[in-house]
Design a protein around this motif. Sequence first.
Motif, PDB file in Angstrom:
ATOM      1  N   ARG A 141      -9.985  -6.307  -1.291  1.00 54.56           N
ATOM      2  CA  ARG A 141     -10.467  -6.791  -2.590  1.00 54.56           C
ATOM      3  C   ARG A 141      -9.739  -7.207  -3.629  1.00 54.56           C
ATOM      4  O   ARG A 141      -9.845  -7.995  -4.675  1.00 54.56           O
ATOM      5  CB  ARG A 141     -11.388  -5.923  -3.503  1.00 54.56           C
ATOM      6  CG  ARG A 141     -12.463  -5.293  -2.494  1.00 54.56           C
ATOM      7  CD  ARG A 141     -13.442  -6.527  -2.168  1.00 54.56           C
ATOM      8  NE  ARG A 141     -13.434  -6.827  -0.749  1.00 54.56           N
ATOM      9  CZ  ARG A 141     -13.559  -8.013  -0.351  1.00 54.56           C
ATOM     10  NH1 ARG A 141     -14.116  -8.892  -1.105  1.00 54.56           N
ATOM     11  NH2 ARG A 141     -13.516  -8.192   1.077  1.00 54.56           N
ATOM     12  N   ILE A 142      -8.261  -6.752  -3.172  1.00 55.25           N
ATOM     13  CA  ILE A 142      -7.128  -7.563  -4.248  1.00 55.25           C
ATOM     14  C   ILE A 142      -6.267  -8.318  -3.395  1.00 55.25           C
ATOM     15  O   ILE A 142      -6.420  -8.129  -2.452  1.00 55.25           O
ATOM     16  CB  ILE A 142      -6.437  -6.237  -4.916  1.00 55.25           C
ATOM     17  CG1 ILE A 142      -5.741  -5.284  -3.652  1.00 55.25           C
ATOM     18  CG2 ILE A 142      -7.494  -5.458  -5.537  1.00 55.25           C
ATOM     19  CD1 ILE A 142      -4.958  -4.128  -4.271  1.00 55.25           C
ATOM     20  N   GLY A 143      -5.338  -8.958  -4.178  1.00 60.15           N
ATOM     21  CA  GLY A 143      -4.384  -9.821  -3.703  1.00 60.15           C
ATOM     22  C   GLY A 143      -5.137 -11.318  -3.242  1.00 60.15           C
ATOM     23  O   GLY A 143      -4.590 -11.750  -2.207  1.00 60.15           O
ATOM     24  N   PRO A 160       0.656 -10.823  -6.674  1.00 56.67           N
ATOM     25  CA  PRO A 160       0.900  -9.625  -5.692  1.00 56.67           C
ATOM     26  C   PRO A 160       0.080  -8.349  -6.115  1.00 56.67           C
ATOM     27  O   PRO A 160      -0.455  -8.226  -7.190  1.00 56.67           O
ATOM     28  CB  PRO A 160       2.289  -9.479  -6.064  1.00 56.67           C
ATOM     29  CG  PRO A 160       2.998 -10.704  -6.563  1.00 56.67           C
ATOM     30  CD  PRO A 160       1.774 -11.305  -7.557  1.00 56.67           C
ATOM     31  N   GLY A 161      -0.392  -7.758  -5.129  1.00 56.23           N
ATOM     32  CA  GLY A 161      -1.059  -6.444  -5.479  1.00 56.23           C
ATOM     33  C   GLY A 161      -0.582  -5.129  -4.958  1.00 56.23           C
ATOM     34  O   GLY A 161       0.318  -5.219  -4.155  1.00 56.23           O
ATOM     35  N   VAL A 162      -1.108  -4.151  -5.566  1.00 58.01           N
ATOM     36  CA  VAL A 162      -0.700  -2.869  -4.811  1.00 58.01           C
ATOM     37  C   VAL A 162      -2.059  -1.923  -4.744  1.00 58.01           C
ATOM     38  O   VAL A 162      -2.876  -1.882  -5.499  1.00 58.01           O
ATOM     39  CB  VAL A 162       0.142  -2.253  -5.936  1.00 58.01           C
ATOM     40  CG1 VAL A 162      -0.226  -2.010  -7.115  1.00 58.01           C
ATOM     41  CG2 VAL A 162       0.620  -0.735  -5.512  1.00 58.01           C
ATOM     42  N   CYS A 163      -2.044  -1.380  -3.855  1.00 57.23           N
ATOM     43  CA  CYS A 163      -3.047  -0.240  -3.276  1.00 57.23           C
ATOM     44  C   CYS A 163      -2.522   1.189  -3.251  1.00 57.23           C
ATOM     45  O   CYS A 163      -1.692   1.351  -2.332  1.00 57.23           O
ATOM     46  CB  CYS A 163      -3.878  -0.514  -2.162  1.00 57.23           C
ATOM     47  SG  CYS A 163      -5.215   0.386  -1.545  1.00 57.23           S
ATOM     48  N   VAL A 188      -4.531  -4.521  -8.522  1.00 55.75           N
ATOM     49  CA  VAL A 188      -4.335  -3.091  -8.189  1.00 55.75           C
ATOM     50  C   VAL A 188      -5.708  -2.308  -8.083  1.00 55.75           C
ATOM     51  O   VAL A 188      -6.672  -2.723  -8.677  1.00 55.75           O
ATOM     52  CB  VAL A 188      -3.701  -2.450  -9.476  1.00 55.75           C
ATOM     53  CG1 VAL A 188      -4.502  -2.493 -10.776  1.00 55.75           C
ATOM     54  CG2 VAL A 188      -3.143  -1.040  -9.169  1.00 55.75           C
ATOM     55  N   MET A 189      -5.445  -1.487  -6.891  1.00 58.86           N
ATOM     56  CA  MET A 189      -6.653  -0.680  -6.600  1.00 58.86           C
ATOM     57  C   MET A 189      -6.125   0.584  -6.335  1.00 58.86           C
ATOM     58  O   MET A 189      -5.138   0.847  -5.857  1.00 58.86           O
ATOM     59  CB  MET A 189      -7.320  -1.077  -5.381  1.00 58.86           C
ATOM     60  CG  MET A 189      -8.269  -0.182  -4.955  1.00 58.86           C
ATOM     61  SD  MET A 189      -9.285  -0.822  -3.404  1.00 58.86           S
ATOM     62  CE  MET A 189     -10.142  -1.950  -3.933  1.00 58.86           C
ATOM     63  N   VAL A 190      -6.822   1.501  -6.914  1.00 59.62           N
ATOM     64  CA  VAL A 190      -6.650   3.047  -6.807  1.00 59.62           C
ATOM     65  C   VAL A 190      -7.800   3.560  -5.907  1.00 59.62           C
ATOM     66  O   VAL A 190      -8.911   3.596  -6.376  1.00 59.62           O
ATOM     67  CB  VAL A 190      -6.420   3.798  -8.076  1.00 59.62           C
ATOM     68  CG1 VAL A 190      -6.062   5.230  -7.748  1.00 59.62           C
ATOM     69  CG2 VAL A 190      -5.088   3.086  -8.899  1.00 59.62           C
ATOM     70  N   THR A 192       0.770  -1.349   0.086  1.00 60.52           N
ATOM     71  CA  THR A 192       0.089  -0.095   0.219  1.00 60.52           C
ATOM     72  C   THR A 192       0.887   1.370  -0.082  1.00 60.52           C
ATOM     73  O   THR A 192       1.695   1.057   0.930  1.00 60.52           O
ATOM     74  CB  THR A 192      -0.864  -0.007   0.998  1.00 60.52           C
ATOM     75  OG1 THR A 192      -1.702  -1.176   1.233  1.00 60.52           O
ATOM     76  CG2 THR A 192      -1.940   1.049   1.064  1.00 60.52           C
ATOM     77  N   VAL A 193       0.486   2.510  -0.839  1.00 58.52           N
ATOM     78  CA  VAL A 193       1.387   3.387  -0.941  1.00 58.52           C
ATOM     79  C   VAL A 193       0.236   4.650  -1.051  1.00 58.52           C
ATOM     80  O   VAL A 193      -0.530   4.658  -1.634  1.00 58.52           O
ATOM     81  CB  VAL A 193       2.058   3.259  -2.399  1.00 58.52           C
ATOM     82  CG1 VAL A 193       2.978   4.702  -2.452  1.00 58.52           C
ATOM     83  CG2 VAL A 193       2.925   1.973  -2.391  1.00 58.52           C
TER      84      VAL A 193
END
Length: 747
Positions: free
Chosen positions: A632-634, A639-642, A612-614, A491-492
């Motif tokens: 909801r991701i990963g 691998p996921g990034v939020c 991915v989620m934005v 998460t970023v």
Amino acid sequence: MSAPTGGWRVPANAALSTKVERVVGAATAKQLTTWRIETVGDLLRHLPRRYFAGHETSDLASLVPGEEAAVMAVVLGVRPHEFAGAKGRTPTSRLEVTITDGTSELDLTFFGKMHHVRYWAGQLPRGARGIFAGKVGTFRDRLQLTNPDYVVLDEQGTVIGGAQRNQSLAQVGHGGLIGLYPASRKLPTWRVAECVQLALDSVGELEDPLPTPVREALGVPDLMTALRGVHQPQSRDEVEPARRRLVLDEALAMQVTMALRRAEAAAQPAVPRPRRDDGLLADFDADLPFTLTAGQRQVGEEIFADLAREVPMQRLLQGEVGSGKTLVALRAMLAVVDAGGQAALLAPTEVLASQHLATLQRMLGDRAAGGTLSAAEHATGVVLLTGSMSTAQKREAMLAAASGQAGIVVGTHALLSEKVQFADLGLVVVDEQHRFGVEQRSALAAKASSRPHLLVMTATPIPRSVAMTVFGDLETSTLSELPGGRAEVSTVVVDENAHPGWVQRAWQRVAEEATTGRQAFVVCSRISESDRSAEAVAVDVDETTAPPRTVEDLHAELSAGPLSGLSVEVVHGQLPPEQKDATMARFAAGETDVVVATTVVEVGVDVPNASVMVVSDADRFGISQLHQLRGRIGRGQHPGVCLLLTTAEPGSDARARLDAVAATRDGFALADVDLEQRREGNVLGSRQSGARSSLRLLQVIQHADEIALARQVAEAWVATAGPDDPVLSDLRAQIELLAEPEWLERT
């Protein structure tokens, strides 16, 4: 607080429930509603924020512009400015006074005629000590009070100056401490003190409603000693024991209510549903392609033990997003089916109900095909019932439920219809508990000849102190361990002010994921510019900031710009259910690359391919919402990034929320941060209307020990006194009156 049906059974409660207008008058009573004060009891629980002896000063550095404040300080300087004024106009002069606490300063400005200025200057010479009250403002970057009320005190705290109408300000302590109350411009602190004194006079010498053994178990003084100790203390040593009594009163009332509810549930018979070693559950377990986590095994054993008893299970299952709650619930439902009963799974939305059906059918395989030629040996029927189904589909599902052919019935509120019947309903599973009220669950439970067992699920981790207070009538099981095979999610926080170019990089990242076959969520806080419902927003926001990106605008922007080569669709709560379901079905099937949505995707959406989620304007969401959204991701092997887009300033509360979410995926740690930031008012649902008011003093962060003690005392008291005890009856009535509809609907 209004009287319960049949009236109060304890005289003290009747006195405390007297409408406050009978004591202070209608005009003042109307002003007191600012603090949700409607009864004498409400007023007596409106406590001073702090206390001062006659020789002490306030901390002026703690003042906040815009608040009503009353401070005790020393005059540092006096500067009169006298003006004759223009011909034909009333002259106005000004007195500037600077007061100090010894370290910080505060300006006072008085406007009036010249003889007023001279009088004030004579009342407030350098070195005078007084109490000054008014609304904190600013002028030339300095805090100030304009035309404040004041009294001047000697070293013993006796009034020696100031307007006669203000002199009760210093009489709150009756020779002891001076209490400074939460106040407003129309009701300054000394006026509130006068009202409190009238309330104390009106109740006289109340007989304590709590029995002596209960007070001794809690270690608290009697009620009148406590009320005088918080409103008229002679020393600081009196304040804390008195305040603790009032806090424990609220904790005890809540815990008594929960103990009575537990006792009532235990008194109602339920059909035991013991686990079989040779049925559908055993067959299902033997074919599992993975090993249950230790948490899933432990919680499963707790549930099976409950199901085997002759009293109905009342259990809350809380777990992290993706911790395997559905699997635990399915195993419980299979155990009930093995024992000859049926299970109903109640979901809050049609999307989630449909996904539950698909998940159960996928996990069970041919074991969900009961009544067909392809069914496995121990198969049962699994059917769906929702409001949007055709009449024929509903009729078929209802027949399967009523005949017993369907061992598991999944549905929305449609399950609550009077037309829906079950052959032998043995277990009710409620998903996302906070979205259903107690009346709705009761309606479903009434469809069984004996009380069914109840399993309530929530993916929102609940701090222990909140669980004891709000879900105190349920036993709690917790899943904190994630099953193996889950992908890592980073998460970023994207600071749009410091790095505006990073926003375009976020859309590039979405496009890159899509070109590799992955999918993405984009979440907004509003549907359109005209939408002021703030459908997704869970926190207060500063509406003076730039308006948020909306679903409609961002969908148009992305479709025509950085995501122009992708399939991008919208999902939000104002779409017709069939359109929303169809869109999510295409997304789940991989036919859509990106969905731009509100938080309708927060719960239950299972798309393992989404990586991915934005979240746009992420500062407009609460910690719990962000954690749910990120879940909801990963959910598959990717691998996921939020990415949390924000313009919130570093150091602000909003930015602190985002930084906390980025720092950990531990939902229970985030729940504690969320509770600390939002306080229990939001967590417990204190926004009331009409004659209802929330608990005033109990704070679940600070008072966890008091809540635990109250629970222990309440259980012992209910066990010995019984539900017909008049004091217990009144305590429960208090909670039910102030809790409706929010608190009790959560339990």
